[in-house]
Design a protein around this motif. Structure first.
Motif, PDB file in Angstrom:
ATOM      1  N   VAL A 210       0.811  -1.218   0.000  1.00  0.00           N
ATOM      2  CA  VAL A 210       0.000   0.000   0.000  1.00  0.00           C
ATOM      3  C   VAL A 210       0.843   1.265   0.000  1.00  0.00           C
ATOM      4  O   VAL A 210       0.499   2.242  -0.640  1.00  0.00           O
ATOM      5  N   LEU A 211       1.939   1.250   0.737  1.00  0.00           N
ATOM      6  CA  LEU A 211       2.766   2.447   0.855  1.00  0.00           C
ATOM      7  C   LEU A 211       4.220   2.103   0.560  1.00  0.00           C
ATOM      8  O   LEU A 211       4.673   1.005   0.876  1.00  0.00           O
ATOM      9  N   GLN A 212       4.939   3.064  -0.018  1.00  0.00           N
ATOM     10  CA  GLN A 212       6.376   2.829  -0.185  1.00  0.00           C
ATOM     11  C   GLN A 212       7.012   2.803   1.210  1.00  0.00           C
ATOM     12  O   GLN A 212       6.713   3.647   2.054  1.00  0.00           O
ATOM     13  N   ILE A 213       7.878   1.823   1.435  1.00  0.00           N
ATOM     14  CA  ILE A 213       8.447   1.628   2.773  1.00  0.00           C
ATOM     15  C   ILE A 213       9.111   2.898   3.285  1.00  0.00           C
ATOM     16  O   ILE A 213       8.950   3.288   4.435  1.00  0.00           O
ATOM     17  N   ARG A 214       9.838   3.550   2.408  1.00  0.00           N
ATOM     18  CA  ARG A 214      10.580   4.718   2.862  1.00  0.00           C
ATOM     19  C   ARG A 214       9.658   5.816   3.383  1.00  0.00           C
ATOM     20  O   ARG A 214      10.017   6.575   4.271  1.00  0.00           O
ATOM     21  N   SER A 215       8.455   5.888   2.817  1.00  0.00           N
ATOM     22  CA  SER A 215       7.524   6.924   3.272  1.00  0.00           C
ATOM     23  C   SER A 215       7.084   6.649   4.711  1.00  0.00           C
ATOM     24  O   SER A 215       6.876   7.572   5.499  1.00  0.00           O
ATOM     25  N   VAL A 216       6.971   5.375   5.063  1.00  0.00           N
ATOM     26  CA  VAL A 216       6.569   5.035   6.429  1.00  0.00           C
ATOM     27  C   VAL A 216       7.720   5.327   7.402  1.00  0.00           C
ATOM     28  O   VAL A 216       7.509   5.828   8.509  1.00  0.00           O
ATOM     29  N   GLU A 217       8.942   5.030   6.963  1.00  0.00           N
ATOM     30  CA  GLU A 217      10.113   5.344   7.803  1.00  0.00           C
ATOM     31  C   GLU A 217      10.174   6.845   8.090  1.00  0.00           C
ATOM     32  O   GLU A 217      10.391   7.270   9.221  1.00  0.00           O
ATOM     33  N   PHE A 218       9.945   7.623   7.056  1.00  0.00           N
ATOM     34  CA  PHE A 218       9.927   9.087   7.170  1.00  0.00           C
ATOM     35  C   PHE A 218       8.840   9.535   8.145  1.00  0.00           C
ATOM     36  O   PHE A 218       9.075  10.341   9.039  1.00  0.00           O
ATOM     37  N   ALA A 219       7.642   8.984   7.961  1.00  0.00           N
ATOM     38  CA  ALA A 219       6.507   9.371   8.801  1.00  0.00           C
ATOM     39  C   ALA A 219       6.792   9.031  10.261  1.00  0.00           C
ATOM     40  O   ALA A 219       6.496   9.811  11.165  1.00  0.00           O
ATOM     41  N   MET A 220       7.415   7.877  10.489  1.00  0.00           N
ATOM     42  CA  MET A 220       7.717   7.458  11.849  1.00  0.00           C
ATOM     43  C   MET A 220       8.752   8.384  12.474  1.00  0.00           C
ATOM     44  O   MET A 220       8.609   8.829  13.598  1.00  0.00           O
ATOM     45  N   LYS A 221       9.783   8.691  11.683  1.00  0.00           N
ATOM     46  CA  LYS A 221      10.866   9.526  12.202  1.00  0.00           C
ATOM     47  C   LYS A 221      10.356  10.926  12.572  1.00  0.00           C
ATOM     48  O   LYS A 221      10.729  11.477  13.593  1.00  0.00           O
ATOM     49  N   TYR A 222       9.503  11.494  11.736  1.00  0.00           N
ATOM     50  CA  TYR A 222       9.049  12.862  11.970  1.00  0.00           C
ATOM     51  C   TYR A 222       7.642  12.926  12.561  1.00  0.00           C
ATOM     52  O   TYR A 222       7.050  13.992  12.634  1.00  0.00           O
ATOM     53  N   LYS A 223       7.125  11.749  12.949  1.00  0.00           N
ATOM     54  CA  LYS A 223       5.812  11.668  13.603  1.00  0.00           C
ATOM     55  C   LYS A 223       4.708  12.356  12.796  1.00  0.00           C
ATOM     56  O   LYS A 223       3.927  13.144  13.309  1.00  0.00           O
ATOM     57  N   VAL A 224       4.687  12.071  11.503  1.00  0.00           N
ATOM     58  CA  VAL A 224       3.643  12.636  10.644  1.00  0.00           C
ATOM     59  C   VAL A 224       2.434  11.705  10.687  1.00  0.00           C
ATOM     60  O   VAL A 224       2.545  10.529  10.338  1.00  0.00           O
ATOM     61  N   PRO A 225       1.268  12.189  11.129  1.00  0.00           N
ATOM     62  CA  PRO A 225       0.081  11.326  11.091  1.00  0.00           C
ATOM     63  C   PRO A 225      -0.290  11.039   9.634  1.00  0.00           C
ATOM     64  O   PRO A 225      -0.480  11.950   8.844  1.00  0.00           O
ATOM     65  N   LEU A 226      -0.354   9.752   9.324  1.00  0.00           N
ATOM     66  CA  LEU A 226      -0.482   9.336   7.929  1.00  0.00           C
ATOM     67  C   LEU A 226      -1.815   8.615   7.731  1.00  0.00           C
ATOM     68  O   LEU A 226      -2.104   7.648   8.422  1.00  0.00           O
TER      69      LEU A 226
END
Ligand code: ASP
Ligand code: MG
Length: 414
Positions: A210-226
């Protein structure tokens, strides 16, 4: 008033009607009082079409030039979407990666974002423009166009959301959210209301695309609600967020499977220092990524080593391993492409025992043999014969209580 970053994937901008529908969604979000930044992919199929043109010219493309070609898909959709928004009497402005200045490294075709200059986006938002940004592309320090790898628009959206400290990043796709497993394999699959970043990372890397892995890593690192949402319905979708320590997390949140695996065993490896280093060093030199590795305890000075690789690397890996096996005087190499990896994922299993045992019992009850096992804090994976993939996924889905409640038709049938 919030700042919202929305990303629309290839199917959501697949034709002109759909682009107009995306424009309506962007305008509705702005009318609700929000600042809107939209990131778009190329029209579905377009990136593949461009890559085909490249391979019709050469099978060894200069990746800098390949990026120049494949980045054009998104140039088309940002222009069309900006005009579709303007046609609805709202202000819009499109930006290519270098116009925002999404600075990346120079690893063409798989570049990483280094920095995002938010100035021009902020300026446009101040003028009440809806900002339309090309996904998947950036620019390196030398000014060359770069791309972020397949599915990279997700990462563009999350990175922009992080840079702008946006209130939410909404990823619009053609499914209503993240599911407990692949609905094509398991009809009882259920949409999740929320899932943690960690679980999503495991599910994404295990083949839930569903999502590119790197985008989830980014979201986790910067705490972006996705949010993962469908652009075709009004379903609220799935929220990918931090673990909520106040809530009891479900033991298992999802079941993933990966048919893209192959298994290689090296038999009778001399039990001495340096053999594993030689074997896996040789694979690394060929850029083969190794997944699960199991080494058996040595007996009579020899041991067996088994590991898995991506199926696309199977031939390279097998040939490389055969050479090294000979050099280190191992007894033989066996290779098997008919395997699949099935995994259960859940942050809840961190604090509970018996989850792995239950998984093994479920597979045993179906007569499915387990070839390899690997675990992490929030995941248990088993390698099985690929012909049992569906059966394993469905049985585990039921056993861990993930099945959607059966629809009660009795009320309507009378
Ligand atoms: N258009 C690119 C691709 O097809 C990027 C994306 O869609 O996210 O991979
Ligand atoms: Mg995608």
């Amino acid at each position: 008033m919030a700042l919202i970053v929305q990303k629309y994937g290839g199917t959501s901008v697949g034709d002109v009607e759909r682009i107009k529908a995306v424009a309506r969604r962007c305008v509705a979000t702005q009318k609700a009082g929000h600042d809107v930044v939209v990131v778009v992919s190329a029209m579905s199929g377009d990136t593949n079409r461009l890559l085909k043109l490249v391979s019709a010219i050469t099978d060894r493309p200069d990746l800098r030039e390949q990026d120049v070609v494949v980045a054009t898909g998104e140039q088309v959709t940002i222009g069309l979407l900006a005009m579709a928004i303007q046609a609805q009497r709202k202000k819009a402005r499109s930006f290519l990666g270098h116009q925002v200045r999404i600075l990346t490294d120079s690893a063409h075709s798989k570049a990483r974002i280094v920095q995002i200059d938010e100035q021009r986006i902020r300026e446009a938002l101040r003028k009440h423009e809806i900002v339309v940004v090309a996904g998947f592309q950036g620019v390196d320090a030398e000014g060359s166009v770069t791309t972020l790898g397949r599915g990279g628009s997700d990462t563009t959206a999350v990175a922009i959301a992080a840079a702008l400290k946006a209130d939410a990043c909404e990823i619009y796709t053609d499914v209503t959210g993240v599911y407990t497993t692949d609905p094509n394999v398991c009809p009882a699959a259920r949409k999740l209301d929320r899932i943690t970043y960690e679980e999503m990372l495991e599910l994404a890397s295990l083949g839930a695309k569903v999502l590119q892995i790197r985008s989830v890593e980014f979201a986790m690192k910067y705490k972006v609600p996705l949010w993962v949402k469908s652009s075709f319905t009004d379903d609220p979708g799935t929220l990918v967020c931090e673990e909520d320590t106040k809530m009891e997390e479900p033991l298992v949140s999802g079941i993933a499977y990966d048919r893209n695996e192959a298994k290689i065993s090296v038999r009778g490896v001399p039990d001495e220092p340096g053999v594993a280093a030689r074997l896996f060093g040789a694979l690394d030199e060929k850029n083969v990524v190794v997944d699960v590795i199991v080494q058996n305890p040595a007996k009579d000075g020899r041991t067996d080593l088994t590991f898995t690789v991506a199926r696309s690397d199977f031939v390279t890996a097998r040939d490389t391993v055969k050479k090294v096996a000979k050099a280190i005087k191992a007894e033989g190499v066996e290779a098997d492409e008919t395997v699949a990896k099935v995994s259960i994922v859940g942050v809840g299993m961190r604090n509970h025992s018996g989850v792995a045992a239950k998984m093994f019992q479920v597979l045993a009850a179906e007569g499915i043999n387990i070839q390899l096992i690997s675990t992490s804090e929030i995941k248990v994976s088993c390698l099985i014969h690929s012909k049992y993939t569906e059966l394993a996924v469905r049985s585990l889905h039921t056993a861990f209580g993930l099945d959607a409640p059966a629809v009660d038709l009795s009320a309507t049938s009378r």
